[in-house]
Design an enzyme around this catalytic site. Structure first.
Site, PDB file in Angstrom:
ATOM      1  N   TYR A   1      93.330  89.891  17.991  1.00 48.02           N
ATOM      2  CA  TYR A   1      94.241  89.985  19.163  1.00 48.02           C
ATOM      3  C   TYR A   1      93.788  88.511  20.028  1.00 48.02           C
ATOM      4  O   TYR A   1      92.668  88.599  20.507  1.00 48.02           O
ATOM      5  CB  TYR A   1      93.801  91.199  20.049  1.00 48.02           C
ATOM      6  CG  TYR A   1      94.581  91.332  21.338  1.00 48.02           C
ATOM      7  CD1 TYR A   1      96.075  91.594  21.326  1.00 48.02           C
ATOM      8  CD2 TYR A   1      94.135  90.916  22.578  1.00 48.02           C
ATOM      9  CE1 TYR A   1      96.987  91.900  22.520  1.00 48.02           C
ATOM     10  CE2 TYR A   1      94.905  90.932  23.821  1.00 48.02           C
ATOM     11  CZ  TYR A   1      96.311  91.251  23.737  1.00 48.02           C
ATOM     12  OH  TYR A   1      97.082  91.723  24.962  1.00 48.02           O
TER      13      TYR A   1
ATOM     14  N   SER B   1      89.711  85.276  32.540  1.00 48.78           N
ATOM     15  CA  SER B   1      90.410  86.483  33.372  1.00 48.78           C
ATOM     16  C   SER B   1      91.770  86.263  33.825  1.00 48.78           C
ATOM     17  O   SER B   1      92.484  87.136  33.871  1.00 48.78           O
ATOM     18  CB  SER B   1      89.685  86.544  34.636  1.00 48.78           C
ATOM     19  OG  SER B   1      88.366  86.539  34.453  1.00 48.78           O
TER      20      SER B   1
ATOM     21  N   GLY C   1      87.742  88.019  18.593  1.00 47.29           N
ATOM     22  CA  GLY C   1      86.805  88.507  17.529  1.00 47.29           C
ATOM     23  C   GLY C   1      87.575  88.851  16.345  1.00 47.29           C
ATOM     24  O   GLY C   1      88.997  89.105  16.268  1.00 47.29           O
TER      25      GLY C   1
ATOM     26  N   ARG D   1      51.782 104.896  25.273  1.00 45.63           N
ATOM     27  CA  ARG D   1      51.033 103.795  25.753  1.00 45.63           C
ATOM     28  C   ARG D   1      50.211 104.103  26.880  1.00 45.63           C
ATOM     29  O   ARG D   1      50.442 104.916  27.783  1.00 45.63           O
ATOM     30  CB  ARG D   1      51.832 102.670  26.037  1.00 45.63           C
ATOM     31  CG  ARG D   1      51.176 101.464  26.459  1.00 45.63           C
ATOM     32  CD  ARG D   1      52.369 100.439  27.053  1.00 45.63           C
ATOM     33  NE  ARG D   1      51.877  99.311  27.612  1.00 45.63           N
ATOM     34  CZ  ARG D   1      52.517  98.728  28.591  1.00 45.63           C
ATOM     35  NH1 ARG D   1      53.527  99.233  29.191  1.00 45.63           N
ATOM     36  NH2 ARG D   1      51.950  97.748  28.984  1.00 45.63           N
TER      37      ARG D   1
ATOM     38  N   ARG E   1      60.427 102.945  38.093  1.00 47.49           N
ATOM     39  CA  ARG E   1      61.338 102.173  37.438  1.00 47.49           C
ATOM     40  C   ARG E   1      62.319 102.696  36.249  1.00 47.49           C
ATOM     41  O   ARG E   1      63.397 102.740  36.389  1.00 47.49           O
ATOM     42  CB  ARG E   1      60.675 101.188  36.680  1.00 47.49           C
ATOM     43  CG  ARG E   1      60.205  99.874  37.625  1.00 47.49           C
ATOM     44  CD  ARG E   1      59.509  98.897  36.939  1.00 47.49           C
ATOM     45  NE  ARG E   1      58.260  98.881  36.604  1.00 47.49           N
ATOM     46  CZ  ARG E   1      57.667  98.392  35.777  1.00 47.49           C
ATOM     47  NH1 ARG E   1      57.979  97.466  34.924  1.00 47.49           N
ATOM     48  NH2 ARG E   1      56.217  98.843  35.584  1.00 47.49           N
TER      49      ARG E   1
ATOM     50  N   GLY F   1      54.313  93.869  26.892  1.00 52.84           N
ATOM     51  CA  GLY F   1      54.624  92.965  25.951  1.00 52.84           C
ATOM     52  C   GLY F   1      55.393  93.397  24.775  1.00 52.84           C
ATOM     53  O   GLY F   1      56.319  92.578  24.159  1.00 52.84           O
TER      54      GLY F   1
ATOM     55  N   GLU G   1      87.177  93.456  29.696  1.00 51.94           N
ATOM     56  CA  GLU G   1      87.759  94.243  30.317  1.00 51.94           C
ATOM     57  C   GLU G   1      87.902  94.140  31.733  1.00 51.94           C
ATOM     58  O   GLU G   1      87.769  95.172  32.598  1.00 51.94           O
ATOM     59  CB  GLU G   1      87.422  95.542  29.700  1.00 51.94           C
ATOM     60  CG  GLU G   1      87.623  95.878  28.248  1.00 51.94           C
ATOM     61  CD  GLU G   1      88.861  95.621  27.653  1.00 51.94           C
ATOM     62  OE1 GLU G   1      89.803  95.398  27.952  1.00 51.94           O
ATOM     63  OE2 GLU G   1      88.903  95.533  26.324  1.00 51.94           O
TER      64      GLU G   1
ATOM     65  N   ASP H   1      86.026  91.083  34.712  1.00 50.14           N
ATOM     66  CA  ASP H   1      84.973  90.431  34.650  1.00 50.14           C
ATOM     67  C   ASP H   1      84.279  91.447  36.151  1.00 50.14           C
ATOM     68  O   ASP H   1      85.256  91.637  37.007  1.00 50.14           O
ATOM     69  CB  ASP H   1      84.961  89.021  35.432  1.00 50.14           C
ATOM     70  CG  ASP H   1      83.722  88.597  36.064  1.00 50.14           C
ATOM     71  OD1 ASP H   1      82.762  88.000  35.286  1.00 50.14           O
ATOM     72  OD2 ASP H   1      83.510  88.811  37.126  1.00 50.14           O
TER      73      ASP H   1
END
Lengths: 696, 696
Positions: A150, A159, A192, A322, A350, A436, A459, A461
């Site tokens: 496409y 855009s 693509g 860890r 986080r 790391g 689709e 920005d």
């Protein structure tokens, strides 16, 4: 390097405690039923299908992922084609329907070179082709004789579709169109499957009839010979080169030099040129196209939850295995051994809000899809009526029944922007939280992040989209002021604010979950009317308000996420508890609170400027409430990510596998990486680079 | 694909206006003297050297960057070695000193496999080896007969050096050490240049004497045969595999099975084992090591400005060339043509504060280096006195003259964390601001971002470091309360706050630049004493305060950046104006204001909770002042990035080259990428992947 390590290396184990024991303990200590929660998220049918597909795909050597990570792009593209062919073979063999086929492509782990053929090419032919064109183009495309793409975006224009430079000039003499690239910037770009794979393309080009421009329209064009696969004359096509991610896809460029195509090649479902009179004709309204965009964006919202969940799954499991340092106070109290990093507040703050976000986004996306489907039913009933009218393409002017779609379209813009931003930033946060080892490709996050990244641009920005949301909110606010607003949720929250504006709000966000939702609505409404004042009263330029609009869109979209999450776990309280059990439902409600308060903290200035929440409540949220929620959710973190049900094959992560066997996996993958076939000559004075190569 | 495009393609130009004309107009319209500003940033000598090195490097085909972007890792490592050898050859030929050599490596564009030999290996031997060891190890290392690395981090331990598992056991019988990896997690990991290149390593291992652990110490170990380059017996070594970036480096792993080394191989400058008595001895204080860490972190701060500036240069230039949409109001006013995206406020608000940040970070880093150098002078004078004392290694307990170093050490931790976070997040912001083309490797930002990314983790994980800053601030605050604080800037701002706490602050940040600095100091001091209360009065656990500490460290470090930037452009006002001219100096002061107010807006909740700035001023900053600054800086943006003086070779960007010829560069690189050598067979039923390959 010998093919197997020496026996003394093989005998080595990681130091205690062992990862599998740690994760087992995490799972035992949680009150969350991850199996039942998995069904709530995915349905049993989808879980079964994923398991089955994973088994089939894992069995094919071509889907092995180890080599991909070290491959150059020439090899990647060939491997991508091989994987694409293997998926098509499996699809034929097991008679997959389209949904199953797409699920299989996802499980395979990376986009392949057929991606745009399977997606946008077939979709566009189906939706925008008429019956004759279905016969002529869609049938060979579905049989994979035609492989297409496409081609819309150009080198000079992304855009702004109206700015496309490729032209399609109607030729009344021989009833043809001439497709042409008048400038270098007209080159199709980023397309693509175009670079090396496709032999056909749907080309978006400015339609010219007798010198008049009718805007961009879709044309079917054969670009390569079906036998030799060489480009046809006057077509210059190729791959656009390496990218930050998505390197298994041959995104391409395309230049056209006065290429003639017959009349039938202009896709004729919505508009056509009368071959006899050269008259331009619209056929029906392009409402469906709006619907499609809304659907695609809603799917992005839904998938953003799962996309982020991959990173969160890896980071949470690894953080439970860890261990680094002793907790300073535990050390003082004489507690021996290092602390799992998941116990550190700095890690929790986080990861756990991101864990909550995966659920928030998932429920929001599901809500969007449900609204969309319900609305499509209504729209279909009105289609006949609409076909008769020749209204403008903007969603605002649609016939009755389209009001919900207009709302849905605007909210899908804002939510697409917010959810993909949350997902991409969250994935990077997860990667860094792995320390790391997060930087190793074997963490499984980096590659996934790089491949997901275009979602913030395509689709729509993410920054551009916030203008569409704001335009819609301003329009609705004006209607609310005039008393002629449509009946939808956006009108409701704006009306509520307008009515209560003078009396003010006093939301108790620490004790009432309903008040949390109301506070988010209030802040969004406050920013809407503030923007309206700046634009309509102060007459500020559109450009000067773009930053304000971005904040506004974010605020409105956050309200929608909060409301969807609230509806999912509180409005459906009884049903959820019946499905997953009360203890699990309880944790889902904590996730809602954590997500809401954490988001509120990030934007606290807006909440108190709006008068939605007092400074005191926000301070308490920051210093006490959030910390308490982290403590409650922490013991359930591993089970909550387990519920997302990613297979080890999908995660492709040495750090985040189900069993917690982190170090042995990382070591074994590392030692077998192909760089270890090289014995170098490190002497700077020698021109020899490689002394010898060996097998692994 | 033919080697040259057909003539009709060659004849194509981008649509008007042309990039070079646009950038020329930008430069003409600016009042900034970018040449003089370049000298202020870099000095003329450094600019000349960079130009000369770039010419030499660009002339060598091995430094061509086009191919790198598409290469697999096996090829990347070989190319990296070839480039490393070429640099060493040039270095010899032109008799470069070490500084010039390192500058050349930077200009070459990527780390090469000699990186850790040239850096940490030589440095460690020099600083931690004694005279005999210099003869034995350093000399052959400097002659590149020994190629080494620095093996500290392990599979199971990164930040926590005390937790390393590799052991070095003293053997009094034959005066040797036995190096050993008792567990798999003891494997050295992430060690640059170790994987395939090094034949020697400095190995950090826990020293054991008669069963007692003396902590981690450095040992020199030969790991590969000097002729065959094969690993020596009982050494298992290799490359750890592909990474998110830094793939030109052979980061490696290393396992040791009871490997015996002589007494002389323990680096003996600061500690040794008496070969006769087996007694452990400290020699001198490790102050220098603290100094080195402080220096390395200060360099990271300095380089963060330039690292970010690469991305900002590319994004600003491209945003001046790229045009999308019409401005909605301009369109209504009948102004034709599309708008350069740099005119959009949403683009300005993303890029111009980052442009300001490049200057802020540069001046901050320079300030740190100057302070460091001045302090080293003082320290050297005290070295003799210190060598006599056997104090603890913490910087707090050092002798007089070390107070500034303690302050410098703590501030370097916080600034390293802040500056590298600003740089990395800013680079990604720049990449996204380039829209779709930002995702292409030819943008030049993605690869740079990926290679810079480890900076947030190495030399102290950015999150971990914030604890060190906070510990120091709490300690200083306690001393200020007791009245025995050392004489440094941190004490001053804390004392000032303590004295004025009851009367409060009323900083006029919109009209006084000095008040801006004071407001940042006030907020940092407020958060320090709030943290002190939570820790000392409320007795909250260290772990529960980690999030608070992170905010505290950020606030303190932002104050330091603001202060350094202020000092550079206001305190040295006359000198700066003399060097660059008043109009340019004027814009530098605007950059200071933009950076400060933008940072303030991001953290507005803290500023008014602290009582440093009124809500009204913050609202005005957000809605008026920042927008006015963006308007003033906008016409100078291109000249301000020009002053950073990156060559096109260094930027390696089709979007951000000096001349603005964006589209032709992008197109020409794309068409020549190696994927275009492949003619695929897209038929899913055929097992053939490649029909034929051709030259480009």
């Amino acid at each position: 390097m010998p093919s197997a390590p020496p026996s003394w290396v093989q005998a080595l184990k990681p130091s205690d405690p062992q990862g599998p024991d740690l994760l087992a303990a995490e799972r035992n200590g949680s009150k969350v039923d991850s199996n039942k929660l998995a069904v709530l998220l995915h349905t049993q049918a989808n879980l079964d299908r994923a398991a089955e597909l994973t088994k089939l795909i894992e069995a094919e050597p071509v889907f092995n992922k180890d080599e991909l990570l070290s491959m150059g792009r020439v090899d990647r593209i060939q491997r991508s084609l091989a994987r694409g062919k293997a998926l098509k073979r499996l699809s034929k063999k097991y008679n997959w329907n389209e949904e199953t086929y797409h699920a299989a492509v996802k499980i395979s782990g990376e986009p392949n070179v057929y991606g745009l053929h399977d997606g946008m090419f077939l979709k566009t032919l189906r939706e925008q082709g008429n019956a004759e064109q279905h016969k002529l183009f869609l049938e060979p495309a579905e049989a994979s004789r035609y492989i297409g793409c496409y081609a819309q975006t150009e080198l000079g224009h992304g855009s702004n579709v109206r700015g496309l430079e490729t032209t399609a000039t109607w030729n009344p003499e021989d009833k043809t169109f001439i497709l042409h690239s008048p400038k270098l910037t007209a080159s199709k770009w980023w397309i693509g499957s175009l670079g090396r794979t496709a032999n056909h393309a749907v080309v978006m080009a400015q339609l010219y009839i007798k010198g008049k421009n009718y805007g961009p329209h879709p044309f079917v064009l054969q670009i390569r010979d079906l036998d030799t696969h060489e480009p046809l004359p006057n077509i210059y096509v190729g791959d656009i080169g390496p990218k930050f991610g998505y390197n298994s896809m041959d995104n391409g460029f395309l230049l056209l030099n006065q290429v003639k195509i017959p009349h039938i090649n202009m896709l004729g479902r919505f508009s056509t040129v009368d071959p006899q009179t050269s008259e331009y004709r619209r056929i029906g309204a392009p409402t469906l196209v709006y619907g499609t965009l809304t659907y695609i964006r809603s799917m992005i919202v839904l998938e953003s939850g799962a996309s982020l969940a991959r990173g969160v799954t890896i980071a949470v499991r690894y953080a439970a295995v860890r261990r680094q340092f002793q907790d300073r106070d535990a050390e003082a109290a004489g507690v021996p051994g290092e602390t799992p990093v998941l116990n550190y507040k700095m890690v929790q703050v986080r990861l756990l809000p991101l864990l909550a976000a995966t659920y928030a986004l998932h429920f929001t996306g599901r809500n969007m899809i449900e609204l969309y489907n319900r609305n499509q039913e209504v729209m279909k009933k009105n289609l006949a009526a609409q076909a008769a009218s020749k209204g403008s393409p903007g969603p605002e002017e649609l016939q009755p029944g389209a009001e919900l779609l207009a709302d849905l379209h605007a909210t899908s813009c804002g939510l697409k922007a917010l959810s993909s931003t949350i997902a991409i930033d969250g994935l990077e946060m997860c990667r860094r939280a792995c320390g790391g080892h997060g930087y190793s490709s074997y963490s499984g996050i980096g590659t996934w992040y790089s491949d997901y990244l275009p979602t913030v641009t395509w689709e729509g920005d993410n920054y551009m989209l916030t203008q569409q949301v704001s335009r819609y909110l301003l329009k609705t606010a004006r209607a609310v002021q005039k008393g002629n607003a449509p009946n939808n949720d956006t009108s409701k929250i704006l009306s509520h604010y307008l009515n209560r504006q003078t009396t003010g709000a006093a939301y108790d966000v620490l004790n009432s979950d309903q008040d949390i939702v109301a506070a988010f609505a209030w802040r969004a409404a406050f920013l809407t009317f503030e923007s309206l004042r700046l634009r309509d009263v102060q007459k500020q330029s559109w450009n000067s308000l773009l930053v304000q609009f971005w904040h506004l869109s974010t605020a409105h979209s956050q309200y929608l996420v909060i409301k969807s999450f609230y509806d999912a776990v509180f409005e459906n309280r009884a049903r959820v508890a019946a499905e997953v059990g009360e203890p699990t439902a309880d944790i889902l409600r904590d996730l809602f609170r954590l997500y809401a308060l954490h988001t509120m903290e990030l934007h606290s200035a807006e909440f108190f400027t709006a008068g939605a929440v007092s400074v005191n409540q926000l301070t308490l949220a920051r210093t006490t409430a959030i910390s308490a929620l982290l403590d409650r959710i922490r013991p359930n973190a591993v089970s909550l990510v387990d519920a997302w049900s990613f297979s080890d094959f999908q995660l492709d992560s040495s750090l985040g596998g189900y069993d917690g066997n982190v170090y042995e996996k990382l070591f074994n993958r590392a030692r077998q990486n192909p760089v270890n076939t090289l014995t170098l000559d490190p002497n700077p004075d020698s021109t020899v680079l490689v002394k010898r190569t060996s097998k692994l």
